[in-house]
Design a protein around this motif. Sequence first.
Motif, mmCIF file in Angstrom:
data_model
loop_
_atom_site.group_PDB
_atom_site.id
_atom_site.type_symbol
_atom_site.label_atom_id
_atom_site.label_comp_id
_atom_site.label_asym_id
_atom_site.label_seq_id
_atom_site.Cartn_x
_atom_site.Cartn_y
_atom_site.Cartn_z
ATOM 1 N N ASP A 130 43.435 36.813 29.781
ATOM 2 C CA ASP A 130 43.769 37.958 28.936
ATOM 3 C C ASP A 130 42.625 38.974 28.844
ATOM 4 N N LEU A 131 41.615 38.872 29.695
ATOM 5 C CA LEU A 131 40.505 39.833 29.686
ATOM 6 C C LEU A 131 40.993 41.188 30.197
ATOM 7 N N ASP A 132 40.872 42.224 29.373
ATOM 8 C CA ASP A 132 41.250 43.582 29.762
ATOM 9 C C ASP A 132 40.016 44.263 30.344
ATOM 10 N N ILE A 133 39.889 44.220 31.652
ATOM 11 C CA ILE A 133 38.699 44.763 32.309
ATOM 12 C C ILE A 133 38.632 46.277 32.170
ATOM 13 N N GLU A 134 39.788 46.935 32.031
ATOM 14 C CA GLU A 134 39.805 48.395 32.003
ATOM 15 C C GLU A 134 39.183 48.979 30.741
ATOM 16 N N VAL A 135 38.889 48.182 29.725
ATOM 17 C CA VAL A 135 38.228 48.705 28.527
ATOM 18 C C VAL A 135 36.729 48.425 28.535
ATOM 19 N N LEU A 136 36.236 47.745 29.562
ATOM 20 C CA LEU A 136 34.814 47.398 29.617
ATOM 21 C C LEU A 136 33.978 48.621 29.978
ATOM 22 N N THR A 137 32.789 48.667 29.412
ATOM 23 C CA THR A 137 31.793 49.701 29.684
ATOM 24 C C THR A 137 30.432 49.019 29.688
ATOM 25 N N PRO A 138 29.365 49.723 30.100
ATOM 26 C CA PRO A 138 28.047 49.088 30.013
ATOM 27 C C PRO A 138 27.740 48.521 28.627
ATOM 28 N N GLY A 139 28.092 49.258 27.580
ATOM 29 C CA GLY A 139 27.826 48.768 26.229
ATOM 30 C C GLY A 139 28.820 47.749 25.723
ATOM 31 N N ASN A 140 29.846 47.462 26.494
ATOM 32 C CA ASN A 140 30.896 46.504 26.109
ATOM 33 C C ASN A 140 31.210 45.626 27.311
ATOM 34 N N SER A 141 30.195 44.874 27.744
ATOM 35 C CA SER A 141 30.317 44.017 28.918
ATOM 36 C C SER A 141 30.492 42.567 28.488
ATOM 37 N N ARG A 142 30.926 41.730 29.413
ATOM 38 C CA ARG A 142 31.163 40.315 29.118
ATOM 39 C C ARG A 142 30.240 39.441 29.964
ATOM 40 N N ARG A 143 29.865 38.300 29.380
ATOM 41 C CA ARG A 143 29.010 37.369 30.118
ATOM 42 C C ARG A 143 29.321 35.944 29.664
ATOM 43 N N ASN A 144 29.714 35.111 30.623
ATOM 44 C CA ASN A 144 29.992 33.697 30.371
ATOM 45 C C ASN A 144 29.485 32.872 31.546
ATOM 46 N N GLN A 145 29.257 31.603 31.301
ATOM 47 C CA GLN A 145 29.117 30.661 32.406
ATOM 48 C C GLN A 145 30.505 30.500 33.012
ATOM 49 N N ALA A 146 30.636 30.698 34.305
ATOM 50 C CA ALA A 146 31.969 30.706 34.912
ATOM 51 C C ALA A 146 31.886 30.355 36.388
ATOM 52 N N ILE A 147 33.054 30.197 36.987
ATOM 53 C CA ILE A 147 33.155 29.934 38.424
ATOM 54 C C ILE A 147 33.710 31.170 39.114
ATOM 55 N N SER A 148 33.024 31.596 40.149
ATOM 56 C CA SER A 148 33.460 32.715 40.974
ATOM 57 C C SER A 148 34.275 32.181 42.144
ATOM 58 N N VAL A 149 35.408 32.836 42.415
ATOM 59 C CA VAL A 149 36.345 32.398 43.454
ATOM 60 C C VAL A 149 36.512 33.518 44.487
ATOM 61 N N TYR A 150 36.261 33.221 45.737
ATOM 62 C CA TYR A 150 36.588 34.130 46.840
ATOM 63 C C TYR A 150 37.625 33.447 47.719
ATOM 64 N N ALA A 151 38.773 34.105 47.911
ATOM 65 C CA ALA A 151 39.825 33.581 48.786
ATOM 66 C C ALA A 151 40.152 34.660 49.811
ATOM 67 N N ASP A 152 39.876 34.385 51.069
ATOM 68 C CA ASP A 152 39.982 35.377 52.136
ATOM 69 C C ASP A 152 41.060 34.961 53.135
ATOM 70 N N ILE A 153 41.913 35.937 53.519
ATOM 71 C CA ILE A 153 42.947 35.661 54.521
ATOM 72 C C ILE A 153 42.296 35.629 55.888
ATOM 73 N N ASP A 154 42.161 34.455 56.449
ATOM 74 C CA ASP A 154 41.502 34.268 57.733
ATOM 75 C C ASP A 154 42.422 34.714 58.879
ATOM 76 N N GLY A 155 41.860 35.426 59.843
ATOM 77 C CA GLY A 155 42.635 35.875 60.999
ATOM 78 C C GLY A 155 43.379 37.174 60.793
ATOM 79 N N PHE A 156 43.159 37.827 59.636
ATOM 80 C CA PHE A 156 43.968 39.004 59.324
ATOM 81 C C PHE A 156 43.574 40.222 60.160
ATOM 82 N N THR A 157 42.296 40.350 60.487
ATOM 83 C CA THR A 157 41.867 41.497 61.301
ATOM 84 C C THR A 157 42.547 41.474 62.666
ATOM 85 N N ALA A 158 42.554 40.321 63.317
ATOM 86 C CA ALA A 158 43.234 40.199 64.613
ATOM 87 C C ALA A 158 44.729 40.415 64.466
ATOM 88 N N TYR A 159 45.283 39.938 63.341
ATOM 89 C CA TYR A 159 46.714 40.118 63.071
ATOM 90 C C TYR A 159 47.055 41.602 62.978
#
Length: 522
Positions: A267-296
């Motif tokens: 439910d984090l509304d990123i569109e209301v964030l600003t430098p003075g209203n930023s968020r910070r938590n211990q969290a897990i970053s996820v990168y999911a990349d479609i492999d083979g898409f450039t050749a496709y």
Amino acid sequence: MAKNIWKKDKAEKRIATRLGEVKTIEIKDYVRDTDLHSLPRGKAYRVDGVHLYADILNLGDMLQSTEIEGTTCQKRAFRFLNLHQRAVHRILGAVDAIKVDFHNQRLHAVIAKPYGDEASRIHRAIAIGQLIIDVLTETGDDGDEHIPPADVRIGIDSGKALAVCNGRRGSTEPLFLGEPANHAAKRAGGGTATGIYLTNVARTAIELVEVDDENANALDATEIAYSQNEADLSVSVNTLLRDWRKDLEANPIGAFRFSGHTLPYADLDIEVLTPGNSRRNQAISVYADIDGFTAYVAAHIDDDETAKDVVRVLHVLRSEMDAVLTEDFGGRKIRFVGDCVHGVLAEGTAQTTGTEASASTAILCAGGLRSSFTTALDCLEDEGVDVDGLGLAIGLDAGPTAITRLGMRGAMIRCAIGRNVLASEHEQKRCAGDETALGSVAYGWCSAAGQAIFGSSRRRGGLDYETALDELADEGDTTAKAARAAKASLAATSLLEPVSAAPSAFRFPRRDAAPTKPAGFA
């Protein structure tokens, strides 16, 4: 805590909806001054242009400037990026280039003019690249925070790409799919040395000799000066710096202030964030990349009908990955980065993250992403869409994660930084199209069951949702056991739902049903 349940029938319903949104696609050739920033979902443009990527190499140094990744180094890193992004925004506007994306430390721009003259476009891209390098050497800050200048590496390629709508729900921008975008990015990310690096395709187009290693052969000063003379840009470094400083005086960045988001992130509304209203938590970053898409894309871009399938595939796959992350596992998409989704997730409160529960949720989420990806490919194939050669590479890592929006007022962009963000992208890059990898910090957050799944390599192939759920739960992982119990409860509830009334055609008539004597019989 999110229920952490992935269900195939739910995924299929979402995928069917997304397919309906792109049933009709229009492919057009790019013409003069076409606005690519408000593309409808069902339209794509084939663009012949030059792609420029600029990678700021010392963002990692900023995040490593303190032994512990506390708020000080992350605030400095945000200010570092904001100063440089505002300068680049001004540069691209002055030279009439298309700003595609500025994802953390990495800029993507397209030079489409002059039309019909590839060599002139490449010379112009080189001149713009050098302008970016020269300006960003001067846009540090010698104030209390001592923000250094940016070390910049430029990658350039030329050719046809497909421009489509990128993003959903108000955070849209153009996205360019195809080899020139991918190859320019690889040159920018191909080493730690600064300079301007061209693919052999681009070198040949301006009559430079081909090189054996495109990542090791930067343009020399003479070659750059020749391109600058050919391009004859109408703006100077001094003019840009003067305007940049005036803008900072009129619109100062302000102090960065962090607060914890009450987890989960869905439910984090990123569109209301600003430098003075930023968020910070211990969290897990996820990168999911479609492999083979450039050749496709390269194999499908030239024909209108197959190009339409490229748009369908991208829309369905990325939308479903977003849904899995947010709806099924309580995470939050930060950005679509080309054919990749970057998101964050965590379990806990605004003050405290449950590290083991977060790691288990991330593993289940990675399994859900892979199961949905496979399901989506099956659904696309059922619709006659070719999806051969596509896979999914997933990288995860954990740590302090800061989220805000940076840039010019009216054009602010989402940004999430942390050592774990850079590390999760690195983990994704070491995966094949059926693999998931954990960074070392995320591995340390895992339960014994989670560590057993990935082993000493911290990498695992074929980890779909059911496999992850069973392997974790069978070894006593608390989060997985709760998810399996919740899933079983949902299944039992669906079996116990009241049976609907029988259709009226099968009801008995409302009258006395006792035996009667036929007329004429005693």
